[in-house]
Design an enzyme around this catalytic site. Structure first.
Site, mmCIF file in Angstrom:
data_model
loop_
_atom_site.group_PDB
_atom_site.id
_atom_site.type_symbol
_atom_site.label_atom_id
_atom_site.label_comp_id
_atom_site.label_asym_id
_atom_site.label_seq_id
_atom_site.Cartn_x
_atom_site.Cartn_y
_atom_site.Cartn_z
ATOM 1 N N ASN A 72 0.807 -1.211 0.000
ATOM 2 C CA ASN A 72 0.000 0.000 0.000
ATOM 3 C C ASN A 72 0.852 1.279 0.000
ATOM 4 O OD1 ASN A 72 -2.240 1.581 -0.006
ATOM 5 N ND2 ASN A 72 -2.945 1.011 2.050
ATOM 6 N N HIS A 157 -14.675 -4.472 11.144
ATOM 7 C CA HIS A 157 -14.272 -3.144 11.621
ATOM 8 C C HIS A 157 -15.489 -2.259 11.822
ATOM 9 C CE1 HIS A 157 -9.826 -2.894 10.183
ATOM 10 N NE2 HIS A 157 -10.086 -4.046 10.715
ATOM 11 N N ARG A 182 -13.743 -5.136 15.737
ATOM 12 C CA ARG A 182 -12.795 -4.097 16.130
ATOM 13 C C ARG A 182 -13.571 -2.789 16.216
ATOM 14 N NH1 ARG A 182 -7.886 -1.619 12.476
ATOM 15 N NH2 ARG A 182 -9.542 -0.157 11.846
ATOM 16 N N TYR A 194 -7.202 7.647 13.124
ATOM 17 C CA TYR A 194 -7.051 6.377 12.415
ATOM 18 C C TYR A 194 -8.299 5.518 12.611
ATOM 19 C CZ TYR A 194 -6.415 1.636 11.488
ATOM 20 O OH TYR A 194 -6.635 0.389 11.004
ATOM 21 N N ASP A 245 -7.249 -1.062 17.801
ATOM 22 C CA ASP A 245 -5.952 -0.850 17.159
ATOM 23 C C ASP A 245 -5.427 0.528 17.550
ATOM 24 O OD1 ASP A 245 -4.822 -1.352 13.691
ATOM 25 O OD2 ASP A 245 -3.766 -0.685 15.490
ATOM 26 N N HIS A 247 -2.581 1.632 16.652
ATOM 27 C CA HIS A 247 -1.881 2.003 15.404
ATOM 28 C C HIS A 247 -0.541 2.686 15.646
ATOM 29 C CE1 HIS A 247 -2.021 2.752 10.978
ATOM 30 N NE2 HIS A 247 -2.801 1.680 11.071
ATOM 31 N N GLU A 271 -4.032 -3.770 19.737
ATOM 32 C CA GLU A 271 -3.112 -3.956 18.614
ATOM 33 C C GLU A 271 -2.190 -2.765 18.430
ATOM 34 O OE1 GLU A 271 -5.184 -4.430 14.935
ATOM 35 O OE2 GLU A 271 -3.387 -4.124 13.735
ATOM 36 N N ARG A 318 0.518 -10.580 14.000
ATOM 37 C CA ARG A 318 -0.346 -10.078 12.920
ATOM 38 C C ARG A 318 0.264 -10.204 11.536
ATOM 39 N NH1 ARG A 318 -4.683 -8.392 12.081
ATOM 40 N NH2 ARG A 318 -4.580 -6.152 11.775
ATOM 41 N N HIS A 347 -3.247 -9.990 9.538
ATOM 42 C CA HIS A 347 -3.725 -8.721 8.971
ATOM 43 C C HIS A 347 -4.600 -9.066 7.761
ATOM 44 C CE1 HIS A 347 -2.418 -4.699 6.937
ATOM 45 N NE2 HIS A 347 -3.464 -4.500 7.694
ATOM 46 N N ASP A 351 -6.223 -3.397 1.782
ATOM 47 C CA ASP A 351 -5.070 -3.242 0.889
ATOM 48 C C ASP A 351 -4.308 -4.548 0.701
ATOM 49 O OD1 ASP A 351 -4.770 -1.853 3.609
ATOM 50 O OD2 ASP A 351 -2.725 -2.543 3.233
ATOM 51 N N GLU A 374 -8.500 -11.111 10.456
ATOM 52 C CA GLU A 374 -9.103 -9.810 10.137
ATOM 53 C C GLU A 374 -9.814 -9.938 8.796
ATOM 54 O OE1 GLU A 374 -6.337 -6.614 9.898
ATOM 55 O OE2 GLU A 374 -7.860 -5.104 9.595
ATOM 56 N N TRP A 437 1.825 7.431 11.843
ATOM 57 C CA TRP A 437 0.416 7.400 11.388
ATOM 58 C C TRP A 437 -0.253 6.101 11.802
ATOM 59 C CZ3 TRP A 437 -2.113 4.051 7.943
ATOM 60 C CH2 TRP A 437 -3.462 4.386 7.779
HETATM 61 C C1 CS2 Z 1 -4.828 -1.498 10.067
HETATM 62 C C2 CS2 Z 1 -4.771 -1.252 8.587
HETATM 63 O O1 CS2 Z 1 -6.211 -3.314 9.537
HETATM 64 C C3 CS2 Z 1 -5.429 -2.840 10.380
HETATM 65 O O2 CS2 Z 1 -5.151 -3.367 11.459
HETATM 66 O O3 CS2 Z 1 -3.642 -1.321 10.750
HETATM 67 O O4 CS2 Z 1 -5.926 -0.561 8.248
HETATM 68 C C4 CS2 Z 1 -3.570 -0.471 8.093
HETATM 69 O O5 CS2 Z 1 -3.682 0.863 8.537
HETATM 70 C C5 CS2 Z 1 -3.533 -0.527 6.580
HETATM 71 O O6 CS2 Z 1 -3.476 -1.873 6.202
HETATM 72 C C6 CS2 Z 1 -2.330 0.226 6.042
HETATM 73 O O7 CS2 Z 1 -2.278 0.079 4.631
HETATM 74 MG MG MG Z 2 -3.528 -2.562 12.439
#
Ligand code: CS2
Ligand code: MG
Length: 437
Positions: A72, A157, A182, A194, A245, A247, A271, A318, A347, A351, A374, A437
């Site tokens: 991504n 999510h 989540r 985020y 998360d 992040h 997470e 993950r 994960h 993406d 996920e 980020w």
């Molecule tokens: C996130 C993602 O899914 C997750 O746990 O951390 O949305 C992550 O931000 C994206 O995969 C980044 O491309």
């Molecule tokens: Mg994540």
């Protein structure tokens, strides 16, 4: 040079093992029926709402294997790595020798590890496992050791600008049959944060054009999150698995504080509590809280998690097949993790293409120390480009029983969605400091 041509300066490498003659004089070379010669490979880029990179490996038996090569915000780096440096070495080789080819690409590069390299290695690896399943007529999970469970528990999510919105959204996921959700919400006083998506069924962080800049405040976030989970538990009780998360945005002691404050709400996991380049930072978190910890979506080899796993500093790893060098590497990582009570929690954001989701579900169905998967759904346009056998029912996913990975790639449909450069956002603190980020 087209990426599927045999290099002009060399005949295809002869990688058939030498005819080792056993003591009895009998030849022990690999029977030719098991050889599957790679005749070419091609890298495709499509953008059905977001960019995906796909590797297709062709063989002399007319079979082809598919691998996801999406990174991504840096997609074209992987396209070039595959086109210029990997594909010329694949043509003429035996696709059935998956382990040997993995080491050819990992050790043979000299410059090891990193997200671009390991995404390219993962793409080849997924395609080779797809090919082996197709050649033998079995789904990949059977090649790994068969099913260890009837289904793969998924989490979705739920997000919203306010706690009320998130509470309602979690309810909608429970209505869809999810057992695990989540929850991410906006933070009072911050314009954005985020995980609060533009859509409802998936969260797509990449934006076309140049990177957007967001503002972050850890103190505002820390004061808010416990309220969210108190409301969710008060509303839905203790049966639903709740995940969150952070992040990569906390320091170890901030993560310890949040973990402690969330303990009464019994999260399934917290997470990416801290950036995990420094694995030792998890020792501080672990000393202060029993909230389960998950990390690793940005890792790309076992070495990124070795301390975390062997010191039992985390509960879920993950790292996806797409980031972690494919099935061949990740099944070794999972085996090490099992010794230390660490479970998988792949994960599965939008993406990662449906090819990775398909491969993940074969792995999830088999792997003994499975944790959770996920499942951030893809758009209808993406599903048309990547027709697949996997399915979701009553909170569980299943890869299906099609030979190989059970996913295809519609080249014509894909071509109707041309690549559009996109970036993940950048984060700054309120004083302008460039942050995580
Ligand atoms: C996130 C993602 O899914 C997750 O746990 O951390 O949305 C992550 O931000 C994206 O995969 C980044 O491309
Ligand atoms: Mg994540």
């Amino acid at each position: 040079m087209p990426s599927n041509a045999t290099p002009p300066d060399s005949t295809p490498p002869d990688d058939t093992p030498p005819d080792a003659t056993s003591a009895s004089g009998a030849s022990t070379s690999v029977p030719s029926t098991e050889r599957l010669t790679i005749t070419g490979a091609e890298v495709f880029v499509t953008c059905p709402g977001r960019n995906f990179v796909t590797l297709r490996i062709e063989t002399d038996e007319g079979l082809y294997g598919l691998g996801d090569a999406t990174l991504n915000g840096r997609e074209k780096a992987v396209v070039s790595y595959l086109d210029e440096h990997v594909i010329p070495c694949l043509v003429g080789r035996d696709a059935s020798r998956i382990e040997d080819l993995w080491y050819f690409l990992y050790r043979g590069a000299y410059w090891r590890r990193g997200p671009v390299t390991m995404t390219a290695v993962a793409a080849v690896d997924m395609a080779l496992w797809d090919l082996k399943g197709k050649a033998l007529g079995v789904p990949v999970y059977q090649l790994l050791g068969g099913a260890s469970r009837t289904g793969v528990m998924a989490y979705g999510h739920a997000s919203g600008e306010t706690v009320d919105e998130v509470v309602d959204e979690v309810g909608r996921y429970l209505d869809r049959g999810y057992r695990a959700v989540r929850a991410q919400s906006g933070v009072p006083g911050l314009p954005s944060t985020y995980g609060v998506g533009r859509g409802k069924l998936f969260y797509e962080p990449a934006e076309q054009g140049l990177p957007s800049e967001h503002v972050w405040s850890t103190s505002k976030y820390l004061d808010h999150v416990p309220t969210l989970f108190r409301r969710l538990r008060d509303t839905y009780g203790s049966d639903v698995h709740l995940l969150h998360d952070a992040h990569h945005r906390l320091t170890p002691i901030q993560a310890a504080r949040l973990g402690q404050e969330l303990e009464p709400h019994r999260l399934f996991w917290l997470e990416d509590a801290v950036p995990a380049e420094n694995q030792e930072s998890f020792r501080i978190i672990r000393q202060h809280t029993t909230t389960p910890l998950a990390v690793g979506e940005v890792f790309n080899t076992i070495y990124d998690a070795q301390t975390l796993v062997t010191e039992q500093l985390i509960d879920y790893l993950r790292t996806s097949l797409l980031r972690g060098g494919g099935i061949t590497h990740m099944r070794k990582v999972a085996a090490l993790a099992e010794l230390y009570n660490v479970k998988t929690g792949f994960h599965g954001a939008t993406d990662l293409s449906p090819i990775t989701m398909a491969a993940a579900l074969h792995f999830d169905l088999w792997v003994p120390n499975f944790g959770i998967q996920e499942y951030m759904r893809h758009t209808e346009a993406t599903k048309e480009v990547f027709p697949h056998a996997y399915s979701f029912d009553d909170g569980y996913l299943h890869p299906g029983d099609a030979p190989g990975l059970g996913v295809d790639y519609d080249v014509e449909k894909a071509a109707s969605y041309p690549y559009e450069r996109a970036y993940l956002p950048v984060n700054r603190l309120e004083d302008g400091t460039l942050f995580h980020w």
